[in-house]
Write a protein that holds these residues in place. Structure first.
Motif, PDB file in Angstrom:
ATOM      1  N   GLU A  68       7.112  -0.246   8.694  1.00 20.94           N
ATOM      2  CA  GLU A  68       8.026   0.544   9.543  1.00 20.94           C
ATOM      3  C   GLU A  68       7.398   1.275  10.589  1.00 20.94           C
ATOM      4  OE1 GLU A  68      11.013   2.047   7.033  1.00 20.94           O
ATOM      5  OE2 GLU A  68      11.816   0.204   6.492  1.00 20.94           O
ATOM      6  N   LYS A  69       6.369   2.136  10.302  1.00 21.65           N
ATOM      7  CA  LYS A  69       5.710   3.048  11.063  1.00 21.65           C
ATOM      8  C   LYS A  69       5.103   2.275  12.044  1.00 21.65           C
ATOM      9  CE  LYS A  69       3.636   7.472  10.852  1.00 21.65           C
ATOM     10  NZ  LYS A  69       3.004   8.503   9.908  1.00 21.65           N
ATOM     11  N   VAL A  70       4.208   1.311  11.773  1.00 22.89           N
ATOM     12  CA  VAL A  70       3.621   0.548  12.692  1.00 22.89           C
ATOM     13  C   VAL A  70       4.370  -0.229  13.903  1.00 22.89           C
ATOM     14  CG1 VAL A  70       2.071  -1.581  12.853  1.00 22.89           C
ATOM     15  CG2 VAL A  70       1.498   0.147  11.236  1.00 22.89           C
TER      16      VAL A  70
ATOM     17  N   HIS B 246     -11.892  -4.495   7.082  1.00 19.71           N
ATOM     18  CA  HIS B 246     -10.922  -3.599   7.539  1.00 19.71           C
ATOM     19  C   HIS B 246      -9.599  -4.450   8.008  1.00 19.71           C
ATOM     20  CE1 HIS B 246     -12.549   0.352   6.519  1.00 19.71           C
ATOM     21  NE2 HIS B 246     -14.067  -0.200   7.183  1.00 19.71           N
ATOM     22  N   ILE B 247      -9.845  -5.475   8.796  1.00 22.78           N
ATOM     23  CA  ILE B 247      -8.911  -6.419   9.056  1.00 22.78           C
ATOM     24  C   ILE B 247      -8.009  -6.897   7.937  1.00 22.78           C
ATOM     25  CG2 ILE B 247      -8.364  -8.636  10.441  1.00 22.78           C
ATOM     26  CD1 ILE B 247     -11.206  -8.386  11.495  1.00 22.78           C
ATOM     27  N   VAL B 248      -8.799  -7.299   7.107  1.00 21.58           N
ATOM     28  CA  VAL B 248      -7.658  -7.566   6.019  1.00 21.58           C
ATOM     29  C   VAL B 248      -7.018  -6.669   5.337  1.00 21.58           C
ATOM     30  CG1 VAL B 248      -7.889  -9.069   3.786  1.00 21.58           C
ATOM     31  CG2 VAL B 248      -9.097  -9.968   5.592  1.00 21.58           C
ATOM     32  N   GLY B 249      -7.761  -5.429   4.949  1.00 19.02           N
ATOM     33  CA  GLY B 249      -7.175  -4.255   4.559  1.00 19.02           C
ATOM     34  C   GLY B 249      -5.864  -3.886   5.462  1.00 19.02           C
ATOM     35  N   GLY B 250      -6.330  -3.946   6.792  1.00 16.02           N
ATOM     36  CA  GLY B 250      -5.029  -3.450   7.611  1.00 16.02           C
ATOM     37  C   GLY B 250      -3.616  -4.388   7.340  1.00 16.02           C
ATOM     38  N   LEU B 251      -4.016  -5.622   7.403  1.00 19.51           N
ATOM     39  CA  LEU B 251      -2.881  -6.655   7.224  1.00 19.51           C
ATOM     40  C   LEU B 251      -2.429  -6.484   5.780  1.00 19.51           C
ATOM     41  CD1 LEU B 251      -4.456  -9.752   8.917  1.00 19.51           C
ATOM     42  CD2 LEU B 251      -2.636  -8.351   9.774  1.00 19.51           C
ATOM     43  N   TRP B 252      -2.962  -6.279   4.848  1.00 21.05           N
ATOM     44  CA  TRP B 252      -2.530  -6.067   3.444  1.00 21.05           C
ATOM     45  C   TRP B 252      -1.816  -4.736   3.264  1.00 21.05           C
ATOM     46  CZ3 TRP B 252      -1.516  -9.428  -0.472  1.00 21.05           C
ATOM     47  CH2 TRP B 252      -2.097 -10.504  -0.398  1.00 21.05           C
TER      48      TRP B 252
ATOM     49  N   LEU C  63       0.211  -3.543   5.484  1.00 19.62           N
ATOM     50  CA  LEU C  63       1.474  -3.609   6.213  1.00 19.62           C
ATOM     51  C   LEU C  63       2.720  -4.438   5.087  1.00 19.62           C
ATOM     52  CD1 LEU C  63       0.422  -5.319   9.614  1.00 19.62           C
ATOM     53  CD2 LEU C  63       1.343  -2.992   9.160  1.00 19.62           C
ATOM     54  N   LYS C  64       2.077  -4.729   4.182  1.00 21.66           N
ATOM     55  CA  LYS C  64       2.968  -5.146   2.920  1.00 21.66           C
ATOM     56  C   LYS C  64       3.700  -3.951   2.435  1.00 21.66           C
ATOM     57  CE  LYS C  64       1.830  -8.902   0.290  1.00 21.66           C
ATOM     58  NZ  LYS C  64       3.145  -9.602   0.962  1.00 21.66           N
ATOM     59  N   ASN C  65       3.052  -2.754   2.570  1.00 27.85           N
ATOM     60  CA  ASN C  65       3.878  -1.617   2.366  1.00 27.85           C
ATOM     61  C   ASN C  65       4.943  -1.264   3.285  1.00 27.85           C
ATOM     62  OD1 ASN C  65       4.591   1.619   2.257  1.00 27.85           O
ATOM     63  ND2 ASN C  65       2.910   1.808   0.958  1.00 27.85           N
ATOM     64  N   THR C  66       6.261  -1.364   2.810  1.00 29.51           N
ATOM     65  CA  THR C  66       7.404  -0.972   3.679  1.00 29.51           C
ATOM     66  C   THR C  66       7.077   0.059   4.563  1.00 29.51           C
ATOM     67  OG1 THR C  66       8.815  -1.975   2.203  1.00 29.51           O
ATOM     68  CG2 THR C  66      10.095  -0.951   3.761  1.00 29.51           C
TER      69      THR C  66
ATOM     70  N   LYS D 187       3.575  -8.842   7.111  1.00 24.19           N
ATOM     71  CA  LYS D 187       4.403  -8.208   6.153  1.00 24.19           C
ATOM     72  C   LYS D 187       4.457  -9.332   4.876  1.00 24.19           C
ATOM     73  CE  LYS D 187       8.600  -5.643   5.090  1.00 24.19           C
ATOM     74  NZ  LYS D 187       7.956  -5.256   3.631  1.00 24.19           N
ATOM     75  N   ASP D 188       4.842 -10.411   5.334  1.00 16.80           N
ATOM     76  CA  ASP D 188       5.127 -11.653   4.269  1.00 16.80           C
ATOM     77  C   ASP D 188       4.098 -12.260   3.907  1.00 16.80           C
ATOM     78  OD1 ASP D 188       7.650 -11.046   4.661  1.00 16.80           O
ATOM     79  OD2 ASP D 188       8.126 -12.342   6.409  1.00 16.80           O
TER      80      ASP D 188
END
Length: 168
Positions: free
Chosen positions: A65-67, A50-56, A58-61, A24-25
């Motif tokens: 929170e869902k994850v 997709h890995i990087v996209g998935g991690l980015w 997670l910056k969306n709150t 997230k950070d």
């Protein structure tokens, strides 16, 4: 979610929570902190983009929170994959399953509520059929059985009377 599914199979809940918090950070820090085996599997199955996209993502709150909710619930379900948990959280505002303890082992399991309702209705139908069968047996025992006994007694008494009248 596929990203979370893959890493969820190889990491503990605590490790996942820590990784997601880092993502997230700083998504790049999370990527470098992932075990190499997880990194390799992710690259093979979903690709680096997709890995990087998935991690980015997670910056969306909301996504974060869902994850995090899915990951924190993971340890409760020994008999289910994290994919099952993701399905649970994919339908916002609707929980199609309920949590139960398996009586024999005490293991937490997910049970589909529709399946429970269908099973309950099937059991109610079976109980109604048993009530009807018991009613028929009760009627047979109290009515028809007495009638048949009476008929047999009459027949036997008639045969005995004939024998007594003609005993030669």
């Amino acid at each position: 979610m596929q990203f979370i599914t893959i890493i969820g199979e190889e990491m503990t809940v605590a490790e996942l929570s820590e990784l997601i918090g880092k993502a997230k950070d700083n998504p790049w820090a999370a990527l470098s902190d992932m075990p190499e085996s997880v990194n390799e599997r992710l690259k093979e199955e979903v690709g680096l983009g997709h890995i990087v996209g998935g991690l980015w993502a997670l910056k969306n709150t909301a996504v974060y929170e869902k994850v995090l909710a899915v990951i924190n619930a993971k340890e409760q379900f020994d008999l289910h994959s994290i994919g099952t948990l993701i399905e649970l959280y994919d339908q916002p505002g609707h929980q199609p399953v309920t949590y139960r303890l398996e009586p024999g082992t005490g293991t937490h399991i997910l049970v589909d509520e529709d399946s429970l309702v269908n099973a309950l209705q099937a059991m109610e139908g079976a109980l109604e059929q048993k009530r009807e069968a018991l009613g028929l047996l009760y009627h047979y025992r109290n009515m028809e059985l007495h009638e048949r006994i009476f008929e047999q007694r009459e027949r036997v008494e008639g045969m005995m009377s004939n024998k007594e009248a003609n005993w030669h």
